[in-house]
Scaffold this motif. Structure first.
Motif, PDB file in Angstrom:
ATOM      1  N   THR A  38      -2.220  -1.057 -16.832  1.00 50.54           N
ATOM      2  CA  THR A  38      -2.798  -2.272 -17.405  1.00 50.54           C
ATOM      3  C   THR A  38      -1.777  -3.401 -17.420  1.00 50.54           C
ATOM      4  OG1 THR A  38      -2.245  -1.527 -19.646  1.00 50.54           O
ATOM      5  CG2 THR A  38      -4.437  -0.989 -18.814  1.00 50.54           C
ATOM      6  N   TRP A  39      -2.283  -4.613 -17.260  1.00 52.96           N
ATOM      7  CA  TRP A  39      -1.430  -5.795 -17.171  1.00 52.96           C
ATOM      8  C   TRP A  39      -2.120  -6.953 -17.874  1.00 52.96           C
ATOM      9  CZ3 TRP A  39      -1.777 -10.595 -14.539  1.00 52.96           C
ATOM     10  CH2 TRP A  39      -0.570 -11.300 -14.398  1.00 52.96           C
ATOM     11  N   MET A  40      -1.328  -7.701 -18.666  1.00 50.66           N
ATOM     12  CA  MET A  40      -1.864  -8.848 -19.396  1.00 50.66           C
ATOM     13  C   MET A  40      -0.948 -10.056 -19.231  1.00 50.66           C
ATOM     14  SD  MET A  40      -3.082  -6.824 -22.845  1.00 50.66           S
ATOM     15  CE  MET A  40      -3.977  -8.226 -23.551  1.00 50.66           C
ATOM     16  N   GLY A  41      -0.285 -10.133 -18.083  1.00 53.21           N
ATOM     17  CA  GLY A  41       0.595 -11.263 -17.817  1.00 53.21           C
ATOM     18  C   GLY A  41       1.944 -11.176 -18.489  1.00 53.21           C
ATOM     19  N   ASP A  42       2.260 -10.008 -19.065  1.00 53.61           N
ATOM     20  CA  ASP A  42       3.472  -9.892 -19.867  1.00 53.61           C
ATOM     21  C   ASP A  42       4.477  -8.901 -19.312  1.00 53.61           C
ATOM     22  OD1 ASP A  42       1.893  -7.720 -20.291  1.00 53.61           O
ATOM     23  OD2 ASP A  42       1.938  -7.800 -22.472  1.00 53.61           O
ATOM     24  N   SER A  43       4.272  -8.398 -18.109  1.00 54.99           N
ATOM     25  CA  SER A  43       5.241  -7.485 -17.502  1.00 54.99           C
ATOM     26  C   SER A  43       5.449  -7.897 -16.055  1.00 54.99           C
ATOM     27  CB  SER A  43       4.756  -6.027 -17.579  1.00 54.99           C
ATOM     28  OG  SER A  43       3.507  -5.875 -16.933  1.00 54.99           O
ATOM     29  N   ASP A  44       6.626  -7.575 -15.516  1.00 54.74           N
ATOM     30  CA  ASP A  44       6.965  -8.068 -14.179  1.00 54.74           C
ATOM     31  C   ASP A  44       6.667  -7.065 -13.078  1.00 54.74           C
ATOM     32  OD1 ASP A  44       8.906  -6.189 -14.616  1.00 54.74           O
ATOM     33  OD2 ASP A  44      10.600  -7.578 -14.541  1.00 54.74           O
ATOM     34  N   ARG A  45       5.957  -5.979 -13.427  1.00 54.92           N
ATOM     35  CA  ARG A  45       5.657  -4.969 -12.423  1.00 54.92           C
ATOM     36  C   ARG A  45       4.378  -4.226 -12.789  1.00 54.92           C
ATOM     37  NH1 ARG A  45       7.388   0.593 -11.055  1.00 54.92           N
ATOM     38  NH2 ARG A  45       7.857   0.694  -8.813  1.00 54.92           N
ATOM     39  N   VAL A  46       3.533  -3.949 -11.796  1.00 56.21           N
ATOM     40  CA  VAL A  46       2.364  -3.113 -12.026  1.00 56.21           C
ATOM     41  C   VAL A  46       2.343  -2.002 -10.990  1.00 56.21           C
ATOM     42  CG1 VAL A  46       0.903  -4.854 -13.114  1.00 56.21           C
ATOM     43  CG2 VAL A  46       0.880  -4.623 -10.627  1.00 56.21           C
ATOM     44  N   ILE A  47       1.929  -0.823 -11.425  1.00 54.05           N
ATOM     45  CA  ILE A  47       1.717   0.289 -10.520  1.00 54.05           C
ATOM     46  C   ILE A  47       0.276   0.203 -10.022  1.00 54.05           C
ATOM     47  CG2 ILE A  47       1.717   2.791 -10.251  1.00 54.05           C
ATOM     48  CD1 ILE A  47       4.463   1.556 -10.774  1.00 54.05           C
ATOM     49  N   PRO A 101      -1.392 -16.744 -25.862  1.00 48.55           N
ATOM     50  CA  PRO A 101      -0.793 -16.038 -24.718  1.00 48.55           C
ATOM     51  C   PRO A 101      -1.641 -14.898 -24.174  1.00 48.55           C
ATOM     52  CG  PRO A 101       0.256 -15.361 -26.763  1.00 48.55           C
ATOM     53  CD  PRO A 101      -0.678 -16.482 -27.118  1.00 48.55           C
ATOM     54  N   LYS A 102      -2.515 -14.320 -25.007  1.00 50.80           N
ATOM     55  CA  LYS A 102      -3.276 -13.153 -24.580  1.00 50.80           C
ATOM     56  C   LYS A 102      -4.690 -13.200 -25.129  1.00 50.80           C
ATOM     57  CE  LYS A 102       0.671  -9.958 -24.473  1.00 50.80           C
ATOM     58  NZ  LYS A 102       1.229  -8.702 -25.017  1.00 50.80           N
ATOM     59  N   SER A 103      -5.525 -12.333 -24.561  1.00 53.15           N
ATOM     60  CA  SER A 103      -6.877 -12.114 -25.054  1.00 53.15           C
ATOM     61  C   SER A 103      -7.123 -10.609 -25.002  1.00 53.15           C
ATOM     62  CB  SER A 103      -7.900 -12.863 -24.191  1.00 53.15           C
ATOM     63  OG  SER A 103      -7.961 -12.274 -22.904  1.00 53.15           O
ATOM     64  N   ARG A 104      -8.352 -10.211 -25.181  1.00 52.28           N
ATOM     65  CA  ARG A 104      -8.685  -8.789 -25.054  1.00 52.28           C
ATOM     66  C   ARG A 104      -8.974  -8.390 -23.609  1.00 52.28           C
ATOM     67  NH1 ARG A 104     -13.219  -8.502 -29.601  1.00 52.28           N
ATOM     68  NH2 ARG A 104     -13.285 -10.718 -29.043  1.00 52.28           N
ATOM     69  N   LEU A 105      -8.701  -9.275 -22.705  1.00 58.94           N
ATOM     70  CA  LEU A 105      -8.865  -8.970 -21.286  1.00 58.94           C
ATOM     71  C   LEU A 105      -7.629  -8.232 -20.769  1.00 58.94           C
ATOM     72  CD1 LEU A 105     -10.289  -9.275 -18.524  1.00 58.94           C
ATOM     73  CD2 LEU A 105      -9.100 -11.479 -18.293  1.00 58.94           C
ATOM     74  N   GLN A 106      -7.863  -7.054 -20.199  1.00 58.34           N
ATOM     75  CA  GLN A 106      -6.820  -6.303 -19.525  1.00 58.34           C
ATOM     76  C   GLN A 106      -7.167  -6.214 -18.044  1.00 58.34           C
ATOM     77  OE1 GLN A 106      -5.161  -2.777 -21.844  1.00 58.34           O
ATOM     78  NE2 GLN A 106      -7.183  -2.960 -22.778  1.00 58.34           N
ATOM     79  N   LEU A 107      -6.143  -6.160 -17.219  1.00 56.36           N
ATOM     80  CA  LEU A 107      -6.332  -6.107 -15.772  1.00 56.36           C
ATOM     81  C   LEU A 107      -5.630  -4.893 -15.193  1.00 56.36           C
ATOM     82  CD1 LEU A 107      -5.481  -9.843 -15.370  1.00 56.36           C
ATOM     83  CD2 LEU A 107      -7.720  -8.922 -14.790  1.00 56.36           C
ATOM     84  N   THR A 108      -6.208  -4.319 -14.160  1.00 56.87           N
ATOM     85  CA  THR A 108      -5.527  -3.296 -13.382  1.00 56.87           C
ATOM     86  C   THR A 108      -5.662  -3.651 -11.909  1.00 56.87           C
ATOM     87  OG1 THR A 108      -7.490  -1.858 -13.281  1.00 56.87           O
ATOM     88  CG2 THR A 108      -5.947  -1.478 -15.093  1.00 56.87           C
ATOM     89  N   PHE A 109      -4.674  -3.240 -11.134  1.00 58.29           N
ATOM     90  CA  PHE A 109      -4.635  -3.537  -9.708  1.00 58.29           C
ATOM     91  C   PHE A 109      -4.668  -2.216  -8.940  1.00 58.29           C
ATOM     92  CE2 PHE A 109      -2.826  -7.000 -11.964  1.00 58.29           C
ATOM     93  CZ  PHE A 109      -3.000  -8.160 -11.214  1.00 58.29           C
ATOM     94  N   ALA A 110      -5.492  -2.152  -7.921  1.00 56.49           N
ATOM     95  CA  ALA A 110      -5.643  -0.899  -7.190  1.00 56.49           C
ATOM     96  C   ALA A 110      -5.784  -1.141  -5.693  1.00 56.49           C
ATOM     97  CB  ALA A 110      -6.852  -0.122  -7.718  1.00 56.49           C
ATOM     98  N   VAL A 127       0.839  -1.200   0.000  1.00 55.56           N
ATOM     99  CA  VAL A 127       0.000   0.000   0.000  1.00 55.56           C
ATOM    100  C   VAL A 127       0.874   1.250   0.000  1.00 55.56           C
ATOM    101  CG1 VAL A 127      -1.606   1.351   1.413  1.00 55.56           C
ATOM    102  CG2 VAL A 127      -2.023  -1.084   1.032  1.00 55.56           C
ATOM    103  N   LYS A 128       1.961   1.208   0.744  1.00 61.41           N
ATOM    104  CA  LYS A 128       2.869   2.355   0.815  1.00 61.41           C
ATOM    105  C   LYS A 128       3.645   2.528  -0.489  1.00 61.41           C
ATOM    106  CE  LYS A 128       6.704   4.248   3.535  1.00 61.41           C
ATOM    107  NZ  LYS A 128       7.607   4.024   4.719  1.00 61.41           N
ATOM    108  N   GLU A 129       4.137   1.429  -1.063  1.00 61.95           N
ATOM    109  CA  GLU A 129       4.963   1.508  -2.264  1.00 61.95           C
ATOM    110  C   GLU A 129       4.141   1.658  -3.540  1.00 61.95           C
ATOM    111  OE1 GLU A 129       7.389  -1.968  -2.207  1.00 61.95           O
ATOM    112  OE2 GLU A 129       8.629  -1.262  -0.519  1.00 61.95           O
ATOM    113  N   GLU A 130       2.864   1.261  -3.489  1.00 65.73           N
ATOM    114  CA  GLU A 130       1.938   1.389  -4.616  1.00 65.73           C
ATOM    115  C   GLU A 130       2.439   0.677  -5.870  1.00 65.73           C
ATOM    116  OE1 GLU A 130       1.113   5.581  -5.069  1.00 65.73           O
ATOM    117  OE2 GLU A 130      -0.363   5.531  -3.456  1.00 65.73           O
ATOM    118  N   ALA A 131       3.015  -0.500  -5.690  1.00 66.44           N
ATOM    119  CA  ALA A 131       3.475  -1.299  -6.822  1.00 66.44           C
ATOM    120  C   ALA A 131       3.601  -2.756  -6.395  1.00 66.44           C
ATOM    121  CB  ALA A 131       4.817  -0.797  -7.348  1.00 66.44           C
TER     122      ALA A 131
END
Length: 256
Positions: free
Chosen positions: A219-228, A148-157, A94-98
């Motif tokens: 946005t995240w689709m399983g293809d990056s190692d970090r999300v904000i 590997p992908k679809s049109r589904l995008q995810l965000t984390f909050a 929560v503090k680092e927001e990532a």
């Protein structure tokens, strides 16, 4: 009903809220006395929950045994690892927001992140099947054709609403309202969806063929190692009064 992934007879029921998450928050049950847990259904009715395997916590039968076990088991495990990491490191995140996925999946972060993405696709597909709404072909192809992908995008909050979520100690977890177009509810040929799930102070947003709200995380689709991580506020919380900002004629369908 047939399995929405492969078409074979559906014989198993997927958890709406994962059993491992319920156990992490509330133990193995029974949920009685001081350990009582309340459940709010799709009609807003509140009742007691006996334990993490309660039928109240499961979708109707919409997966075959092979798809719910062998075909998606690694994705379930990837989600278990995410939840365990987030709950154990909640205040720091929560503090680092990532979220750094390499810290969760240190042996094979790329493959594990891809499996986690497929878990969220499975979760959404089960909810759509439960609501008798069209399931996009590219969600099936993630499992059947190993796309590997679809049109589904995810965000984390992060959602620190003291009435809604709060830290994991409050033991709150669930799914948000499923949002789709009014046309899709009538004709079932306009599969655009917004959904969410949450545990502790974390909320995951599902954006299928919709433009994500950038204030709710990268946005995240399983293809990056970090999300904000984004921040949920009264201004950006998806709901009926805001839904047309995301896609035309959206309406809310409660799902849990």
């Amino acid at each position: 009903m047939n399995c929405w992934i492969c078409g074979d007879p559906a014989t198993t029921r997927e958890h709406k809220i994962k059993k491992s998450l319920l156990v992490a928050l509330h133990g193995r049950g029974p949920y009685e006395g001081e350990a009582a847990v309340s459940h709010c259904d799709r009609d807003g009715e509140i009742s007691g929950l006996q334990g993490p395997d309660s039928k109240k916590m499961k979708f109707g039968p919409n997966l075959c045994s092979a798809c719910n076990n062998q075909r998606t088991q690694q994705s379930d495990r990837a989600h278990d690892e995410l939840v365990r990491f987030c709950l154990n490191n909640e205040r720091r995140l929560v503090k680092e927001e990532a979220i750094e996925f390499r810290l969760i999946y240190n042996t094979d972060p790329k493959s594990s992140s891809s499996r986690l993405y497929k878990y969220f696709a499975k979760h959404l597909g089960c909810d759509l099947a439960d609501c008798d709404l069209p399931i996009p072909t590219d969600l099936r192809e993630l499992f059947v054709a190993q796309k590997p992908k679809s049109r589904l995008q995810l965000t984390f909050a992060i959602d620190l609403d003291p009435v809604g979520l709060g830290f994991a100690g409050f033991g709150i977890a669930g799914n948000g309202p499923l949002i789709t177009t009014a046309k899709n509810t009538r004709t079932k040929n306009d599969p655009r969806y917004i959904w969410s799930s949450h545990f502790g102070s974390f909320r995951i947003y599902y954006w299928y063929d919709c433009v994500p709200d950038c204030t709710l995380g990268t946005t995240w689709m399983g293809d990056s190692d970090r999300v904000i991580l984004g921040r949920v506020t009264d201004q950006n919380r998806p709901k009926n009064s805001r839904s047309e900002e995301h896609t035309s004629e959206l309406q809310s369908l409660t799902n849990l």
